[in-house]
Every structure is written in structure tokens, then in C-alpha cells.
Scaffold this motif. Structure first.
Motif, PDB file in Angstrom:
ATOM      1  N   SER A  14       0.814  -1.214   0.000  1.00 46.95           N
ATOM      2  CA  SER A  14       0.000   0.000   0.000  1.00 46.95           C
ATOM      3  C   SER A  14       0.849   1.266   0.000  1.00 46.95           C
ATOM      4  O   SER A  14       0.618   2.182  -0.799  1.00 46.95           O
ATOM      5  CB  SER A  14      -0.927  -0.012   1.211  1.00 46.95           C
ATOM      6  N   GLY A  15       1.819   1.321   0.875  1.00 48.23           N
ATOM      7  CA  GLY A  15       2.683   2.505   0.943  1.00 48.23           C
ATOM      8  C   GLY A  15       3.463   2.715  -0.338  1.00 48.23           C
ATOM      9  O   GLY A  15       3.641   3.857  -0.781  1.00 48.23           O
ATOM     10  N   LYS A  16       3.925   1.633  -0.934  1.00 47.83           N
ATOM     11  CA  LYS A  16       4.699   1.731  -2.179  1.00 47.83           C
ATOM     12  C   LYS A  16       3.830   2.271  -3.317  1.00 47.83           C
ATOM     13  O   LYS A  16       4.264   3.134  -4.073  1.00 47.83           O
ATOM     14  CB  LYS A  16       5.272   0.354  -2.543  1.00 47.83           C
ATOM     15  N   VAL A  17       2.615   1.774  -3.422  1.00 48.94           N
ATOM     16  CA  VAL A  17       1.705   2.241  -4.476  1.00 48.94           C
ATOM     17  C   VAL A  17       1.415   3.722  -4.291  1.00 48.94           C
ATOM     18  O   VAL A  17       1.488   4.510  -5.242  1.00 48.94           O
ATOM     19  CB  VAL A  17       0.408   1.405  -4.497  1.00 48.94           C
ATOM     20  N   ASN A  18       1.104   4.128  -3.074  1.00 50.34           N
ATOM     21  CA  ASN A  18       0.830   5.544  -2.812  1.00 50.34           C
ATOM     22  C   ASN A  18       2.043   6.404  -3.109  1.00 50.34           C
ATOM     23  O   ASN A  18       1.917   7.505  -3.658  1.00 50.34           O
ATOM     24  CB  ASN A  18       0.353   5.740  -1.371  1.00 50.34           C
ATOM     25  N   SER A  19       3.205   5.915  -2.756  1.00 47.38           N
ATOM     26  CA  SER A  19       4.448   6.640  -3.031  1.00 47.38           C
ATOM     27  C   SER A  19       4.673   6.812  -4.527  1.00 47.38           C
ATOM     28  O   SER A  19       5.077   7.885  -4.988  1.00 47.38           O
ATOM     29  CB  SER A  19       5.620   5.901  -2.397  1.00 47.38           C
ATOM     30  N   ILE A  20       4.407   5.775  -5.279  1.00 48.63           N
ATOM     31  CA  ILE A  20       4.557   5.854  -6.741  1.00 48.63           C
ATOM     32  C   ILE A  20       3.631   6.930  -7.299  1.00 48.63           C
ATOM     33  O   ILE A  20       4.044   7.764  -8.102  1.00 48.63           O
ATOM     34  CB  ILE A  20       4.277   4.495  -7.406  1.00 48.63           C
ATOM     35  N   PHE A  21       2.384   6.929  -6.863  1.00 48.95           N
ATOM     36  CA  PHE A  21       1.434   7.935  -7.347  1.00 48.95           C
ATOM     37  C   PHE A  21       1.870   9.339  -6.936  1.00 48.95           C
ATOM     38  O   PHE A  21       1.840  10.256  -7.755  1.00 48.95           O
ATOM     39  CB  PHE A  21       0.022   7.633  -6.827  1.00 48.95           C
ATOM     40  N   ASP A  22       2.286   9.501  -5.679  1.00 52.12           N
ATOM     41  CA  ASP A  22       2.721  10.819  -5.203  1.00 52.12           C
ATOM     42  C   ASP A  22       3.932  11.323  -5.986  1.00 52.12           C
ATOM     43  O   ASP A  22       3.943  12.469  -6.451  1.00 52.12           O
ATOM     44  CB  ASP A  22       3.070  10.766  -3.709  1.00 52.12           C
ATOM     45  N   GLU A  71       3.486 -14.368  -6.825  1.00 57.10           N
ATOM     46  CA  GLU A  71       3.569 -13.260  -7.768  1.00 57.10           C
ATOM     47  C   GLU A  71       2.192 -12.853  -8.254  1.00 57.10           C
ATOM     48  O   GLU A  71       1.880 -11.671  -8.344  1.00 57.10           O
ATOM     49  CB  GLU A  71       4.450 -13.640  -8.955  1.00 57.10           C
ATOM     50  N   LYS A  72       1.323 -13.814  -8.533  1.00 56.92           N
ATOM     51  CA  LYS A  72      -0.045 -13.494  -8.959  1.00 56.92           C
ATOM     52  C   LYS A  72      -0.775 -12.748  -7.845  1.00 56.92           C
ATOM     53  O   LYS A  72      -1.454 -11.748  -8.096  1.00 56.92           O
ATOM     54  CB  LYS A  72      -0.814 -14.752  -9.338  1.00 56.92           C
ATOM     55  N   ALA A  73      -0.637 -13.226  -6.614  1.00 49.24           N
ATOM     56  CA  ALA A  73      -1.291 -12.548  -5.481  1.00 49.24           C
ATOM     57  C   ALA A  73      -0.765 -11.127  -5.333  1.00 49.24           C
ATOM     58  O   ALA A  73      -1.525 -10.194  -5.064  1.00 49.24           O
ATOM     59  CB  ALA A  73      -1.068 -13.340  -4.198  1.00 49.24           C
ATOM     60  N   LEU A  74       0.541 -10.955  -5.526  1.00 51.32           N
ATOM     61  CA  LEU A  74       1.141  -9.624  -5.430  1.00 51.32           C
ATOM     62  C   LEU A  74       0.560  -8.699  -6.494  1.00 51.32           C
ATOM     63  O   LEU A  74       0.144  -7.583  -6.191  1.00 51.32           O
ATOM     64  CB  LEU A  74       2.653  -9.713  -5.570  1.00 51.32           C
ATOM     65  N   TRP A  75       0.503  -9.174  -7.731  1.00 48.10           N
ATOM     66  CA  TRP A  75      -0.046  -8.340  -8.801  1.00 48.10           C
ATOM     67  C   TRP A  75      -1.532  -8.064  -8.590  1.00 48.10           C
ATOM     68  O   TRP A  75      -2.015  -6.967  -8.882  1.00 48.10           O
ATOM     69  CB  TRP A  75       0.210  -8.962 -10.174  1.00 48.10           C
ATOM     70  N   ASP A  76      -2.284  -9.044  -8.075  1.00 50.21           N
ATOM     71  CA  ASP A  76      -3.703  -8.818  -7.770  1.00 50.21           C
ATOM     72  C   ASP A  76      -3.846  -7.723  -6.710  1.00 50.21           C
ATOM     73  O   ASP A  76      -4.688  -6.828  -6.839  1.00 50.21           O
ATOM     74  CB  ASP A  76      -4.365 -10.107  -7.274  1.00 50.21           C
ATOM     75  N   ALA A  77      -3.008  -7.791  -5.678  1.00 50.66           N
ATOM     76  CA  ALA A  77      -3.061  -6.785  -4.613  1.00 50.66           C
ATOM     77  C   ALA A  77      -2.690  -5.410  -5.144  1.00 50.66           C
ATOM     78  O   ALA A  77      -3.363  -4.408  -4.852  1.00 50.66           O
ATOM     79  CB  ALA A  77      -2.126  -7.179  -3.463  1.00 50.66           C
ATOM     80  N   VAL A  78      -1.631  -5.342  -5.939  1.00 52.06           N
ATOM     81  CA  VAL A  78      -1.182  -4.064  -6.496  1.00 52.06           C
ATOM     82  C   VAL A  78      -2.250  -3.485  -7.413  1.00 52.06           C
ATOM     83  O   VAL A  78      -2.500  -2.275  -7.400  1.00 52.06           O
ATOM     84  CB  VAL A  78       0.164  -4.239  -7.230  1.00 52.06           C
ATOM     85  N   THR A  79      -2.909  -4.334  -8.177  1.00 49.11           N
ATOM     86  CA  THR A  79      -3.971  -3.859  -9.072  1.00 49.11           C
ATOM     87  C   THR A  79      -5.124  -3.264  -8.266  1.00 49.11           C
ATOM     88  O   THR A  79      -5.643  -2.197  -8.606  1.00 49.11           O
ATOM     89  CB  THR A  79      -4.468  -5.011  -9.966  1.00 49.11           C
ATOM     90  N   GLU A  80      -5.520  -3.926  -7.184  1.00 48.43           N
ATOM     91  CA  GLU A  80      -6.577  -3.385  -6.322  1.00 48.43           C
ATOM     92  C   GLU A  80      -6.151  -2.052  -5.717  1.00 48.43           C
ATOM     93  O   GLU A  80      -6.941  -1.104  -5.666  1.00 48.43           O
ATOM     94  CB  GLU A  80      -6.914  -4.370  -5.198  1.00 48.43           C
ATOM     95  N   LEU A  81      -4.917  -1.998  -5.250  1.00 46.85           N
ATOM     96  CA  LEU A  81      -4.417  -0.753  -4.669  1.00 46.85           C
ATOM     97  C   LEU A  81      -4.372   0.373  -5.691  1.00 46.85           C
ATOM     98  O   LEU A  81      -4.668   1.529  -5.366  1.00 46.85           O
ATOM     99  CB  LEU A  81      -3.028  -0.983  -4.073  1.00 46.85           C
ATOM    100  N   GLU A  82      -4.005   0.037  -6.920  1.00 44.42           N
ATOM    101  CA  GLU A  82      -3.964   1.047  -7.980  1.00 44.42           C
ATOM    102  C   GLU A  82      -5.355   1.618  -8.212  1.00 44.42           C
ATOM    103  O   GLU A  82      -5.535   2.836  -8.296  1.00 44.42           O
ATOM    104  CB  GLU A  82      -3.424   0.433  -9.267  1.00 44.42           C
ATOM    105  N   VAL A  83      -6.342   0.759  -8.290  1.00 43.01           N
ATOM    106  CA  VAL A  83      -7.724   1.211  -8.509  1.00 43.01           C
ATOM    107  C   VAL A  83      -8.173   2.101  -7.346  1.00 43.01           C
ATOM    108  O   VAL A  83      -8.753   3.172  -7.563  1.00 43.01           O
ATOM    109  CB  VAL A  83      -8.669   0.004  -8.683  1.00 43.01           C
ATOM    110  N   GLU A  84      -7.892   1.659  -6.130  1.00 42.37           N
ATOM    111  CA  GLU A  84      -8.270   2.449  -4.958  1.00 42.37           C
ATOM    112  C   GLU A  84      -7.592   3.823  -4.973  1.00 42.37           C
ATOM    113  O   GLU A  84      -8.233   4.839  -4.670  1.00 42.37           O
ATOM    114  CB  GLU A  84      -7.908   1.697  -3.678  1.00 42.37           C
ATOM    115  N   ALA A  85      -6.327   3.873  -5.336  1.00 40.50           N
ATOM    116  CA  ALA A  85      -5.598   5.146  -5.383  1.00 40.50           C
ATOM    117  C   ALA A  85      -6.189   6.062  -6.446  1.00 40.50           C
ATOM    118  O   ALA A  85      -6.341   7.267  -6.219  1.00 40.50           O
ATOM    119  CB  ALA A  85      -4.121   4.897  -5.657  1.00 40.50           C
ATOM    120  N   ARG A  86      -6.512   5.521  -7.595  1.00 45.62           N
ATOM    121  CA  ARG A  86      -7.100   6.348  -8.666  1.00 45.62           C
ATOM    122  C   ARG A  86      -8.458   6.900  -8.247  1.00 45.62           C
ATOM    123  O   ARG A  86      -8.775   8.059  -8.508  1.00 45.62           O
ATOM    124  CB  ARG A  86      -7.212   5.550  -9.960  1.00 45.62           C
ATOM    125  N   ILE A  87      -9.262   6.077  -7.597  1.00 47.04           N
ATOM    126  CA  ILE A  87     -10.589   6.527  -7.152  1.00 47.04           C
ATOM    127  C   ILE A  87     -10.449   7.635  -6.115  1.00 47.04           C
ATOM    128  O   ILE A  87     -11.124   8.661  -6.191  1.00 47.04           O
ATOM    129  CB  ILE A  87     -11.407   5.341  -6.608  1.00 47.04           C
TER     130      ILE A  87
END
Length: 93
Positions: A14-22, A71-87
């Protein structure tokens, strides 16, 4: 992989995804496209999971399937986090 493991991965990333967006928004005055985000996060996933090729070289083929599942679980989690961050960002939060 059970749901608690998925939750843990999602929480860790979660923190990594938010950091990437920021960081991307600060540098480019816009959010990353899906393709840009996937390229950026790819390095993180490789560091998080480790190189698949190395496991094959080391003869740990038994763990290869488990690594692919992780790896699939990681990408699934990152994809969900990406959607949440965009919303969140489109709603002005």
C-alpha cells in the motif's frame, strides 16, 4: 494462498503504491497511466518476490509454482491498490 496472506501483501504494498502515485504526480503533474504504473511497480515486485531465473538455476524448481502463486497474489493486490488510489485521487481525497 489464503485471504490473510493476500491482506498482508496488500498492506505491505500500500505505501509503495501511494508513493509511486505521489512521486509521479509531483514530477509530471499528472497520474501515471496504467502502463507507466505497471512498469514502475514491476521493479518493486521483482525485488519483493526475487528473480524466478535464479531459483531455476539454484535447482529450486519445487518452489517455482509457489513463487508464481505469490507473484499473482502480489499483482492482484497491487492492481486493487492502484484502482483504490485512482478513485481516491479522482474524488479529491
Amino acid at each position: 494462498m489464503d485471504s490473510s496472506e493476500f491482506k498482508n501483501i496488500k498492506q505491505e504494498m500500500s505505501g509503495k503504491v501511494n508513493s509511486i502515485f505521489d512521486d509521479f504526480e509531483e514530477s509530471n503533474n499528472r497520474l501515471p497511466t496504467m502502463e507507466e504504473f505497471r512498469v514502475i511497480i514491476s521493479d518493486t515486485t521483482n525485488n519483493y518476490i526475487g528473480p524466478v531465473d535464479q531459483n531455476v538455476i539454484d535447482g529450486i524448481n519445487m518452489n517455482l509454482e509457489r513463487q508464481r502463486i505469490r507473484e499473482k497474489a502480489l499483482w492482484d493486490a497491487v492492481t486493487e491498490l492502484e484502482v483504490e488510489a485512482r478513485i481516491r485521487r479522482s474524488n479529491g481525497d
